[in-house]
Design a protein around this motif. Structure first.
Motif, PDB file in Angstrom:
ATOM      1  N   GLU A  85       0.829  -1.217   0.000  1.00 56.91           N
ATOM      2  CA  GLU A  85       0.000   0.000   0.000  1.00 56.91           C
ATOM      3  C   GLU A  85       0.861   1.264   0.000  1.00 56.91           C
ATOM      4  OE1 GLU A  85      -3.299   0.116   2.689  1.00 56.91           O
ATOM      5  OE2 GLU A  85      -3.568  -2.052   2.568  1.00 56.91           O
ATOM      6  N   THR A  86       1.742   1.370  -0.953  1.00 59.32           N
ATOM      7  CA  THR A  86       2.620   2.528  -1.023  1.00 59.32           C
ATOM      8  C   THR A  86       1.809   3.814  -1.197  1.00 59.32           C
ATOM      9  OG1 THR A  86       2.872   2.387  -3.414  1.00 59.32           O
ATOM     10  CG2 THR A  86       4.437   1.126  -2.089  1.00 59.32           C
ATOM     11  N   GLU A  87       2.397   4.908  -0.792  1.00 60.08           N
ATOM     12  CA  GLU A  87       1.732   6.216  -0.855  1.00 60.08           C
ATOM     13  C   GLU A  87       1.294   6.563  -2.275  1.00 60.08           C
ATOM     14  OE1 GLU A  87       0.031   9.585   0.612  1.00 60.08           O
ATOM     15  OE2 GLU A  87       0.932   7.978   1.790  1.00 60.08           O
ATOM     16  N   LEU A  88       2.102   6.194  -3.262  1.00 59.43           N
ATOM     17  CA  LEU A  88       1.780   6.519  -4.656  1.00 59.43           C
ATOM     18  C   LEU A  88       0.598   5.718  -5.191  1.00 59.43           C
ATOM     19  CD1 LEU A  88       5.412   6.742  -6.045  1.00 59.43           C
ATOM     20  CD2 LEU A  88       3.868   8.627  -5.466  1.00 59.43           C
ATOM     21  N   TYR A  89       0.179   4.715  -4.476  1.00 64.19           N
ATOM     22  CA  TYR A  89      -0.927   3.841  -4.884  1.00 64.19           C
ATOM     23  C   TYR A  89      -2.264   4.292  -4.290  1.00 64.19           C
ATOM     24  CZ  TYR A  89      -3.628  -0.565  -4.988  1.00 64.19           C
ATOM     25  OH  TYR A  89      -4.595  -1.526  -5.154  1.00 64.19           O
ATOM     26  N   ARG A  90      -2.268   5.289  -3.453  1.00 62.16           N
ATOM     27  CA  ARG A  90      -3.448   5.692  -2.677  1.00 62.16           C
ATOM     28  C   ARG A  90      -4.684   5.950  -3.533  1.00 62.16           C
ATOM     29  NH1 ARG A  90      -3.088  10.039   1.952  1.00 62.16           N
ATOM     30  NH2 ARG A  90      -2.024   8.265   2.824  1.00 62.16           N
ATOM     31  N   ARG A  91      -4.596   6.722  -4.592  1.00 60.99           N
ATOM     32  CA  ARG A  91      -5.767   7.069  -5.396  1.00 60.99           C
ATOM     33  C   ARG A  91      -6.313   5.855  -6.149  1.00 60.99           C
ATOM     34  NH1 ARG A  91      -6.761  12.343  -8.826  1.00 60.99           N
ATOM     35  NH2 ARG A  91      -5.527  13.066  -7.106  1.00 60.99           N
ATOM     36  N   TYR A  92      -5.429   5.063  -6.707  1.00 54.71           N
ATOM     37  CA  TYR A  92      -5.874   3.924  -7.514  1.00 54.71           C
ATOM     38  C   TYR A  92      -6.416   2.787  -6.655  1.00 54.71           C
ATOM     39  CZ  TYR A  92      -6.177   1.639 -12.002  1.00 54.71           C
ATOM     40  OH  TYR A  92      -6.654   1.078 -13.143  1.00 54.71           O
ATOM     41  N   LYS A  93      -6.057   2.776  -5.393  1.00 61.53           N
ATOM     42  CA  LYS A  93      -6.538   1.752  -4.466  1.00 61.53           C
ATOM     43  C   LYS A  93      -8.068   1.745  -4.412  1.00 61.53           C
ATOM     44  CE  LYS A  93      -6.130   0.459   0.389  1.00 61.53           C
ATOM     45  NZ  LYS A  93      -5.559   0.845   1.682  1.00 61.53           N
ATOM     46  N   GLY A  94      -8.683   2.910  -4.514  1.00 55.23           N
ATOM     47  CA  GLY A  94     -10.140   3.003  -4.507  1.00 55.23           C
ATOM     48  C   GLY A  94     -10.756   2.321  -5.717  1.00 55.23           C
ATOM     49  N   LEU A 126     -25.949   0.224  -6.035  1.00 57.44           N
ATOM     50  CA  LEU A 126     -27.310  -0.042  -5.570  1.00 57.44           C
ATOM     51  C   LEU A 126     -27.694  -1.402  -6.120  1.00 57.44           C
ATOM     52  CD1 LEU A 126     -29.209   3.238  -6.637  1.00 57.44           C
ATOM     53  CD2 LEU A 126     -28.248   2.751  -4.384  1.00 57.44           C
ATOM     54  N   TYR A 127     -28.458  -2.155  -5.340  1.00 55.62           N
ATOM     55  CA  TYR A 127     -29.019  -3.394  -5.867  1.00 55.62           C
ATOM     56  C   TYR A 127     -30.363  -3.653  -5.203  1.00 55.62           C
ATOM     57  CZ  TYR A 127     -27.248  -5.846  -1.675  1.00 55.62           C
ATOM     58  OH  TYR A 127     -26.983  -6.250  -0.398  1.00 55.62           O
ATOM     59  N   GLU A 128     -31.161  -4.485  -5.851  1.00 59.87           N
ATOM     60  CA  GLU A 128     -32.485  -4.840  -5.339  1.00 59.87           C
ATOM     61  C   GLU A 128     -32.378  -6.103  -4.498  1.00 59.87           C
ATOM     62  OE1 GLU A 128     -35.590  -5.113  -8.343  1.00 59.87           O
ATOM     63  OE2 GLU A 128     -34.464  -3.701  -9.577  1.00 59.87           O
ATOM     64  N   GLN A 129     -33.144  -6.118  -3.388  1.00 59.50           N
ATOM     65  CA  GLN A 129     -33.217  -7.316  -2.561  1.00 59.50           C
ATOM     66  C   GLN A 129     -34.555  -7.317  -1.831  1.00 59.50           C
ATOM     67  OE1 GLN A 129     -30.009  -7.826   0.227  1.00 59.50           O
ATOM     68  NE2 GLN A 129     -30.902  -9.641   1.125  1.00 59.50           N
ATOM     69  N   ASN A 130     -35.350  -8.324  -2.087  1.00 56.99           N
ATOM     70  CA  ASN A 130     -36.638  -8.512  -1.405  1.00 56.99           C
ATOM     71  C   ASN A 130     -37.506  -7.251  -1.424  1.00 56.99           C
ATOM     72  OD1 ASN A 130     -35.777 -11.120  -0.732  1.00 56.99           O
ATOM     73  ND2 ASN A 130     -34.844 -10.391   1.159  1.00 56.99           N
ATOM     74  N   GLY A 131     -37.605  -6.617  -2.567  1.00 56.59           N
ATOM     75  CA  GLY A 131     -38.444  -5.440  -2.701  1.00 56.59           C
ATOM     76  C   GLY A 131     -37.850  -4.163  -2.147  1.00 56.59           C
ATOM     77  N   ASN A 132     -36.591  -4.182  -1.795  1.00 53.66           N
ATOM     78  CA  ASN A 132     -35.897  -2.997  -1.288  1.00 53.66           C
ATOM     79  C   ASN A 132     -34.716  -2.664  -2.192  1.00 53.66           C
ATOM     80  OD1 ASN A 132     -37.319  -2.507   1.249  1.00 53.66           O
ATOM     81  ND2 ASN A 132     -36.460  -4.469   1.883  1.00 53.66           N
ATOM     82  N   ILE A 133     -34.301  -1.418  -2.136  1.00 50.88           N
ATOM     83  CA  ILE A 133     -33.091  -0.977  -2.830  1.00 50.88           C
ATOM     84  C   ILE A 133     -32.028  -0.764  -1.761  1.00 50.88           C
ATOM     85  CG2 ILE A 133     -32.034   0.824  -4.230  1.00 50.88           C
ATOM     86  CD1 ILE A 133     -34.856   1.291  -5.442  1.00 50.88           C
ATOM     87  N   ILE A 134     -30.917  -1.479  -1.908  1.00 49.96           N
ATOM     88  CA  ILE A 134     -29.843  -1.436  -0.922  1.00 49.96           C
ATOM     89  C   ILE A 134     -28.693  -0.587  -1.466  1.00 49.96           C
ATOM     90  CG2 ILE A 134     -28.276  -2.801   0.513  1.00 49.96           C
ATOM     91  CD1 ILE A 134     -31.295  -3.501   0.891  1.00 49.96           C
ATOM     92  N   PRO A 135     -28.372   0.531  -0.796  1.00 50.73           N
ATOM     93  CA  PRO A 135     -27.198   1.309  -1.200  1.00 50.73           C
ATOM     94  C   PRO A 135     -25.937   0.712  -0.579  1.00 50.73           C
ATOM     95  CG  PRO A 135     -28.341   2.439   0.567  1.00 50.73           C
ATOM     96  CD  PRO A 135     -29.143   1.194   0.251  1.00 50.73           C
ATOM     97  N   VAL A 136     -24.855   0.708  -1.355  1.00 52.15           N
ATOM     98  CA  VAL A 136     -23.577   0.165  -0.890  1.00 52.15           C
ATOM     99  C   VAL A 136     -22.495   1.214  -1.120  1.00 52.15           C
ATOM    100  CG1 VAL A 136     -21.847  -1.643  -1.186  1.00 52.15           C
ATOM    101  CG2 VAL A 136     -24.286  -2.196  -1.458  1.00 52.15           C
ATOM    102  N   GLU A 137     -21.847   1.601  -0.044  1.00 48.41           N
ATOM    103  CA  GLU A 137     -20.739   2.545  -0.119  1.00 48.41           C
ATOM    104  C   GLU A 137     -19.446   1.768   0.088  1.00 48.41           C
ATOM    105  OE1 GLU A 137     -18.913   6.111  -0.790  1.00 48.41           O
ATOM    106  OE2 GLU A 137     -21.040   5.696  -0.979  1.00 48.41           O
ATOM    107  N   VAL A 138     -18.449   2.026  -0.740  1.00 46.78           N
ATOM    108  CA  VAL A 138     -17.186   1.299  -0.698  1.00 46.78           C
ATOM    109  C   VAL A 138     -16.066   2.267  -0.339  1.00 46.78           C
ATOM    110  CG1 VAL A 138     -15.541  -0.074  -2.032  1.00 46.78           C
ATOM    111  CG2 VAL A 138     -18.007  -0.321  -2.458  1.00 46.78           C
ATOM    112  N   LYS A 139     -15.295   1.902   0.662  1.00 44.56           N
ATOM    113  CA  LYS A 139     -14.137   2.695   1.070  1.00 44.56           C
ATOM    114  C   LYS A 139     -12.910   1.799   1.101  1.00 44.56           C
ATOM    115  CE  LYS A 139     -16.173   6.613   1.780  1.00 44.56           C
ATOM    116  NZ  LYS A 139     -15.902   7.725   0.886  1.00 44.56           N
ATOM    117  N   ALA A 140     -11.812   2.271   0.547  1.00 46.51           N
ATOM    118  CA  ALA A 140     -10.597   1.469   0.468  1.00 46.51           C
ATOM    119  C   ALA A 140      -9.840   1.431   1.794  1.00 46.51           C
ATOM    120  CB  ALA A 140      -9.689   2.007  -0.634  1.00 46.51           C
TER     121      ALA A 140
END
Length: 193
Positions: A85-94, A126-140
């Motif tokens: 996880e070098t410093e120069l890799y920080r942006r692309y890690k996401g 976002l994805y559908e599950q059992n009649g609901n919409i589930i938001p998914v946030e991803v953090k590296a």
């Protein structure tokens, strides 16, 4: 594709593939890659209503590799860079992390989309599950502060939401939405939450 994933606004732009090319020139090739299972397109959902597929903007999409190993190979990122996880890799890690989560969602039978509110907010999936919409946030990393996710929860009040990061398992409220924090390595078990 690696170049397009690395941009802050990683909407797929045909003219960035080859200067002077337009969608009409390249969309057949992109469709072939999708049909061959080498890439996965996720489309923008402006208004998150069921079914999500009925509320997409098919002209606004992101393109991911169907396998994180393909992304690493095409990006020419060494395994050592990822492990250390070098410093120069920080942006692309996401970009790597988002691509990883996408492949995990697909392996669980989800059809992922993404939400954007103008240029001010974006929820990764976002994805559908059992009649609901589930938001998914991803953090590296382990910083899970997400203004866009909070804005989405405030505006649409989903039944539940998910944040995937390097943090440990947890549950809290974002606005009035029960939000499950799940470590990235448990993305394969997303249905348990």
């Amino acid at each position: 594709m690696p170049v397009q994933l690395a941009k802050e606004n990683n909407k797929f732009v045909f003219s960035h593939v080859k200067e002077g090319k337009r969608a009409a020139d390249l969309e057949d090739a992109l469709q072939w890659l999708n049909d061959a299972g080498l890439i996965k397109k996720t489309e923008l959902v402006v208004t998150p209503e069921l079914p999500l597929s009925g509320f997409t903007d098919k002209t606004y999409f992101k393109v991911y590799f169907s396998d994180i190993g393909l992304l690493r190979a095409k990006s020419k990122v060494s395994p050592e860079t990822i492990i250390n996880e070098t410093e120069l890799y920080r942006r692309y890690k996401g970009a790597f992390t988002e691509n990883y989560v996408l492949t995990e969602l697909i392996s669980r039978g989800k059809e992922p989309y993404f939400w954007r509110s103008g240029n001010t907010a974006e929820v990764d999936f976002l994805y559908e599950q059992n009649g609901n919409i589930i938001p998914v946030e991803v953090k590296a990393a382990d910083n899970t502060q997400a203004k866009s996710y909070k804005q989405y929860c405030k505006k649409y009040t989903p039944a539940k939401g998910i944040k995937l990061s390097q943090k440990n398992i947890g549950e809290n409220l974002c606005e009035s939405t029960p939000t499950f924090s799940i470590p990235l390595y448990l993305a394969w078990n997303i249905d348990a939450y």
